[in-house]
Write a protein that holds these residues in place. Structure first.
Motif: not given
Length: 218
Positions: A41, A98, A101-102, A107, A200, A203, A206
């Motif tokens: 993040r 992660a 995806h970020h 995905t 999953a 996510k 995150l």
């Protein structure tokens, strides 16, 4: 723009922004990432490494627009990561999924994780790092010296490129050994269930559900 380097018998292709058009890396592709830190993040994605298991690696530099790059505008790379017919082979996929995806909004699936496989079947040891698996399963010593170097640099050093490539060059051979152990110990289906859950799990990380862990009792 792409460049080609050679290191310890391996071919390393360096691409800026995206994979080249028409590149086919086969049905199982080893994938890893290099970042500015360990918080998806906060820390930016700098490099995505891929290998078809053919002793060659493709390194894609992800450069943000503020530094003259294209950022998440990498359609060929994203198409591969999301392709349902291509299995992506990671070591510690939870972090990489992660981050991808970020940073890229994808995905990544379907996936395999050699760290999970090792923990499921190599219960006689607590050594499940990539360096350990390379040494114990395929007899190859890899260096982790460049792990904490500056991956956000505009120009990567030959040492950084060799290190980044080593993280994907041996995953196919490692997975072949681990898959055989999973089958032998009757845990292949359990491993597959873990792999299906990994996107999953990434996510959830995150969203801040790494701690507290929603699966724990407390």
């Amino acid at each position: 723009m792409s460049q080609t380097q050679f290191a310890a018998g391996a071919t390393i292709h360096i691409h800026r922004h995206d994979l080249p058009d028409g590149l086919d890396l086969g049905p199982v592709v080893a994938v890893d990432t290099e970042t500015m830190g360990l918080d998806p993040r906060r820390d930016r994605l700098c490099l995505v490494q891929l290998s078809a298991g053919d002793n060659s690696a493709h390194l894609v530099q992800i450069v943000p627009p503020a530094l003259g790059g294209r950022g998440a505008d990498c359609p060929n790379l994203k198409r591969l990561l999301e392709h349902p017919g291509v299995t992506k082979l990671f070591h510690f996929a939870r972090f990489d999924l992660a981050m991808l995806h970020h940073a890229l909004g994808v995905t990544t699936a379907p996936v395999i994780c050699t760290k999970i496989a090792s923990k499921l079947v190599r219960t006689y040891t607590d050594r499940h790092g990539l360096k350990d698996l390379c040494r114990d399963l395929v007899g190859i010593e890899i260096s982790k010296q460049q792990q904490t170097s500056d991956w956000g640099s505009a120009e990567l050093s030959p040492e950084q490129c060799a290190y980044a490539a080593s993280d994907v060059l041996h995953l196919h051979a490692i997975w072949a050994r681990l898959e055989a152990l999973l089958v032998r110990e009757g845990r292949r289906e359990l491993a597959d269930a873990c792999y299906r859950f990994l996107p999953a799990r990434a996510k959830l990380d995150l969203l801040g559900f790494e701690d507290p862990d929603i699966f724990s009792h407390r």
